[in-house]
Each structure stands twice: as C-alpha cells, then as structure tokens.
Design a protein around this motif. Structure first.
Motif, PDB file in Angstrom:
ATOM      1  N   LEU A 184       0.815  -1.504   0.172  1.00 54.45           N
ATOM      2  CA  LEU A 184       0.134   0.116   0.162  1.00 54.45           C
ATOM      3  C   LEU A 184       0.801   1.081   0.493  1.00 54.45           C
ATOM      4  N   GLY A 185       2.207   0.620   0.132  1.00 53.85           N
ATOM      5  CA  GLY A 185       3.677   2.538  -0.116  1.00 53.85           C
ATOM      6  C   GLY A 185       4.200   2.325  -1.010  1.00 53.85           C
ATOM      7  N   LYS A 186       5.306   3.591  -1.061  1.00 57.27           N
ATOM      8  CA  LYS A 186       5.104   3.294  -2.056  1.00 57.27           C
ATOM      9  C   LYS A 186       6.619   2.819  -2.027  1.00 57.27           C
ATOM     10  N   PRO A 187       6.766   2.065  -3.891  1.00 59.54           N
ATOM     11  CA  PRO A 187       7.072   3.126  -4.634  1.00 59.54           C
ATOM     12  C   PRO A 187       5.482   2.411  -5.577  1.00 59.54           C
ATOM     13  N   SER A 188       4.732   2.098  -5.202  1.00 60.99           N
ATOM     14  CA  SER A 188       4.356   0.090  -5.426  1.00 60.99           C
ATOM     15  C   SER A 188       3.090   1.441  -6.826  1.00 60.99           C
ATOM     16  N   LYS A 189       2.969   0.025  -8.090  1.00 60.86           N
ATOM     17  CA  LYS A 189       1.685   1.348  -8.539  1.00 60.86           C
ATOM     18  C   LYS A 189       0.870   1.894  -7.763  1.00 60.86           C
ATOM     19  N   GLU A 190      -0.049   1.434  -7.306  1.00 59.67           N
ATOM     20  CA  GLU A 190      -1.596   1.809  -6.719  1.00 59.67           C
ATOM     21  C   GLU A 190      -0.999   3.719  -6.422  1.00 59.67           C
ATOM     22  N   PHE A 191      -0.146   3.012  -5.063  1.00 60.71           N
ATOM     23  CA  PHE A 191       0.529   4.116  -5.008  1.00 60.71           C
ATOM     24  C   PHE A 191       0.647   5.532  -5.239  1.00 60.71           C
ATOM     25  N   ILE A 192       1.327   5.626  -6.409  1.00 64.46           N
ATOM     26  CA  ILE A 192       2.041   6.216  -7.866  1.00 64.46           C
ATOM     27  C   ILE A 192       1.130   6.907  -8.111  1.00 64.46           C
ATOM     28  N   ASP A 193      -0.149   6.039  -8.613  1.00 62.68           N
ATOM     29  CA  ASP A 193      -0.890   6.377  -9.600  1.00 62.68           C
ATOM     30  C   ASP A 193      -2.056   7.426  -8.274  1.00 62.68           C
ATOM     31  N   TYR A 194      -1.702   6.744  -6.999  1.00 59.56           N
ATOM     32  CA  TYR A 194      -2.924   8.126  -5.525  1.00 59.56           C
ATOM     33  C   TYR A 194      -2.203   9.121  -5.691  1.00 59.56           C
ATOM     34  N   ALA A 195      -0.527   9.148  -6.008  1.00 64.21           N
ATOM     35  CA  ALA A 195       0.130   9.915  -5.835  1.00 64.21           C
ATOM     36  C   ALA A 195       0.111  10.990  -7.016  1.00 64.21           C
ATOM     37  N   LEU A 196      -0.391  10.590  -7.911  1.00 66.69           N
ATOM     38  CA  LEU A 196       0.325  11.305  -9.573  1.00 66.69           C
ATOM     39  C   LEU A 196      -1.351  11.740 -10.026  1.00 66.69           C
ATOM     40  N   ASP A 197      -1.930  11.780  -8.943  1.00 65.96           N
ATOM     41  CA  ASP A 197      -4.004  11.854  -9.282  1.00 65.96           C
ATOM     42  C   ASP A 197      -4.035  13.498  -9.152  1.00 65.96           C
ATOM     43  N   GLY A 198      -3.964  14.676 -10.559  1.00 65.45           N
ATOM     44  CA  GLY A 198      -4.270  15.699 -10.215  1.00 65.45           C
ATOM     45  C   GLY A 198      -3.137  16.527 -10.476  1.00 65.45           C
ATOM     46  N   LEU A 199      -1.777  15.716 -11.087  1.00 65.86           N
ATOM     47  CA  LEU A 199      -1.153  16.495 -10.984  1.00 65.86           C
ATOM     48  C   LEU A 199      -0.818  16.015 -12.535  1.00 65.86           C
ATOM     49  N   GLU A 200      -0.069  17.415 -13.012  1.00 67.21           N
ATOM     50  CA  GLU A 200       0.234  17.583 -14.342  1.00 67.21           C
ATOM     51  C   GLU A 200       2.146  17.665 -14.901  1.00 67.21           C
ATOM     52  N   GLY A 201       2.297  17.243 -16.016  1.00 68.09           N
ATOM     53  CA  GLY A 201       4.011  17.748 -15.930  1.00 68.09           C
ATOM     54  C   GLY A 201       4.865  17.008 -17.040  1.00 68.09           C
ATOM     55  N   GLU A 202       5.876  17.209 -17.143  1.00 64.14           N
ATOM     56  CA  GLU A 202       6.119  16.367 -18.220  1.00 64.14           C
ATOM     57  C   GLU A 202       6.611  15.217 -17.774  1.00 64.14           C
ATOM     58  N   GLU A 203       7.596  15.024 -17.013  1.00 62.38           N
ATOM     59  CA  GLU A 203       8.325  13.627 -16.503  1.00 62.38           C
ATOM     60  C   GLU A 203       8.224  14.170 -15.251  1.00 62.38           C
ATOM     61  N   VAL A 204       8.110  12.272 -14.179  1.00 64.05           N
ATOM     62  CA  VAL A 204       7.844  11.959 -12.918  1.00 64.05           C
ATOM     63  C   VAL A 204       9.617  11.533 -12.332  1.00 64.05           C
ATOM     64  N   TYR A 205       9.874  12.478 -11.288  1.00 66.61           N
ATOM     65  CA  TYR A 205      10.675  12.429 -10.419  1.00 66.61           C
ATOM     66  C   TYR A 205      10.140  11.960  -9.192  1.00 66.61           C
ATOM     67  N   LEU A 206      11.252  10.994  -8.391  1.00 69.66           N
ATOM     68  CA  LEU A 206      10.853  10.741  -6.954  1.00 69.66           C
ATOM     69  C   LEU A 206      11.989  10.499  -6.612  1.00 69.66           C
ATOM     70  N   ILE A 207      12.137  11.874  -5.547  1.00 70.56           N
ATOM     71  CA  ILE A 207      13.591  11.636  -4.624  1.00 70.56           C
ATOM     72  C   ILE A 207      13.385  11.322  -3.403  1.00 70.56           C
ATOM     73  N   SER A 208      14.679  10.457  -3.365  1.00 69.32           N
ATOM     74  CA  SER A 208      13.879  10.116  -2.258  1.00 69.32           C
ATOM     75  C   SER A 208      15.352   9.276  -1.397  1.00 69.32           C
ATOM     76  N   ASP A 209      15.547   9.414  -0.241  1.00 68.95           N
ATOM     77  CA  ASP A 209      16.975   8.481   0.823  1.00 68.95           C
ATOM     78  C   ASP A 209      17.540   7.147   0.532  1.00 68.95           C
ATOM     79  N   ASP A 210      16.109   6.587  -0.201  1.00 68.22           N
ATOM     80  CA  ASP A 210      16.416   5.307   0.043  1.00 68.22           C
ATOM     81  C   ASP A 210      15.736   3.916  -1.177  1.00 68.22           C
ATOM     82  N   ILE A 211      17.421   3.523  -1.200  1.00 67.69           N
ATOM     83  CA  ILE A 211      17.569   3.226  -2.932  1.00 67.69           C
ATOM     84  C   ILE A 211      16.258   2.093  -2.871  1.00 67.69           C
ATOM     85  N   TYR A 212      16.597   0.696  -1.895  1.00 70.17           N
ATOM     86  CA  TYR A 212      15.687  -0.255  -1.685  1.00 70.17           C
ATOM     87  C   TYR A 212      14.481  -0.590  -2.317  1.00 70.17           C
TER      88      TYR A 212
END
Length: 265
Positions: A184-212
C-alpha cells in the motif's frame, strides 16, 4: 512550459529524524515549488501517525504543507480493508494508528480471531503480539496486510530496525502464507497512481534517500530517480545495491541549482 513532477520523500529528504525536524533547505524548497507552480506531492511510508497529524506537526516545525499534498499508505489503508471486506483486525502498530482505524470504522482487537493482521511500524512490538499475529494467520486464516514493504528503517540514534515489510515477510514465512503481500506504500504502482492524481507535468521524478524501498521500485515503473545522501544511505551504498539513479545530490540546495530553482538560503 511543462515542469517536471516531483514526488518528494519525507524522511531523509525533507526531515531528518522521527520528530520530523526539517532538513536545511526543506522549507525553502517547498516554497520555491509552490511559488513557481511546479507540481509536487510529499510522499511517505510513515505508518506511525495518521496523515493529518503528520501535516500538523510539520506545520508546527515551520514546514508549510497542505494536507492534500501529502500522501501516505494510511490514506489508502481503510479503503483497501473495506474493499477486501475486512472489518476486524489485529494491529501491529502504534496507538495513533489504532485510533485512526477505529475512526474509519475498522474494529481493532488484541486477539487472534480476526480477518486481517495489519502490519505497520510498532515500537512496542513484543513476543505476545507476534504470537497473536502468527496465530491469526495460521489458525484463523487472517490476511497479512503490510502498510508498506519497507525493509529497514534508520532510527534517530543511527541504528536500524526492520520495517513493516520485513515483519510481514516473517509472518508469511512462519505461516507458509500462500498469497502475495500487497504493497500500500511507495513505490507500488497503486500508490504512485494515487499520488500523481491531479498532477500534470513533463515527466515524474521520485526524490528519495531510500535506494531499496523507493528508488529501485520507481525505476522499474519508468520513473526518474533522484538519490539524496541526506538520509539513511551514503553514495557507497549505490555500489552495494548495484544501482545507478538518474541524479544524486548531497543537499536540497544542489538539487534546486540543478533544476534552475534559485533561492537564497
């Protein structure tokens, strides 16, 4: 002009500890994104508090954030439980999460006769609770529902403890649980789709300190990855993980300069 869309991890990127104290530049970074109309959301696998409480604490710490810009697995969890017709659960988790679930209409009990075992971060996890959880799955055929699949979490003292995903996998192994564990958390497709809802842009970047937990999964989804060394891992960990992010920065100031986002610190 279409901007990049930024999905910004909370822990290790904007805040530096479990008390949610902001990292240098976090306040300014969000102000610049907001002032320039750059689409962004703050995403977190934090499973210790309801989303509204986290946003309230961030504001008290001087980090202005609208609740609709903050996404955590706990926003998804009640809807997921209802979709599975799970109304009675055993919780491996903190007291604020218990209150939150009960407010959302989920019965939370401390016994093994339940429909589901919800696994979140639990700093009071003990033998008895683990015994109830294993018994719930093994004897009552309860579903294992990790809030996220985090493997490891860095504590404020610099030491590490197993994340919710690791505890859930232990339950799966112990009980020979046949189902695939949901994420239910990042970076599952379901979570990412939920997070991106309503956002419009050129491409998506995930900024994180967690590699794994974050960046490997984001890359598999075709999302651009930005690794920040401000959190739990150093650049050396990239070699051990055999992972090459699209970009790596040692500070939010460096990140802003790269994208031409000027701000005076």
């Amino acid at each position: 002009m279409k901007w990049k869309i930024f999905l910004i991890d909370l822990d290790g990127v904007l805040v530096g500890d479990k008390k949610l104290n902001p990292i240098k530049g976090a306040k300014e970074f969000l102000e610049v994104l907001r002032s320039k109309g750059i689409p962004f959301k703050v995403v977190s696998n934090n499973s210790t508090r309801p989303p509204s409480e986290i946003v309230k604490i961030l504001r008290e710490k001087g980090l202005e954030l609208e609740e609709e810009r903050f996404v955590s697995p706990l926003k998804v969890l009640p809807k997921y439980l209802m979709s599975m017709n799970i109304k009675r659960v055993l919780l491996i988790g903190m007291e604020p999460v218990k209150r939150y679930l009960m407010e959302e209409g989920i019965e939370v009990v401390e016994e093994h006769q339940v429909q589901g075992v919800v696994v979140a971060q639990d700093r009071s996890l003990d033998f008895y609770k683990l015994k109830l959880a294993v018994s719930a799955v093994f004897l009552a055929s309860a579903k294992i529902i990790p809030v996220n699949l985090s493997r490891i979490v860095k504590d404020d003292d610099g030491l590490y403890f197993p994340g919710a995903g690791s505890v859930a996998l232990m339950l799966k192994h112990a009980t020979n649980y046949p189902d695939e564990l949901p994420n239910l958390g990042k970076p599952s497709k379901e979570f990412i789709d939920y997070a991106l809802d309503g956002l419009e842009g050129e491409e998506v970047y995930l900024i994180s300190d967690d590699i794994y937990t974050d960046l490997l999964g984001a890359k598999a989804l075709g999302i651009k990855t930005i690794f920040m060394t401000t959190g739990k891992y150093t650049r050396d960990e990239l070699k051990r993980a055999n992972f090459e992010p699209d970009l790596t920065f040692d500070s939010l100031e460096e990140l802003m300069e790269h994208f031409g986002l000027k701000f005076s610190f």
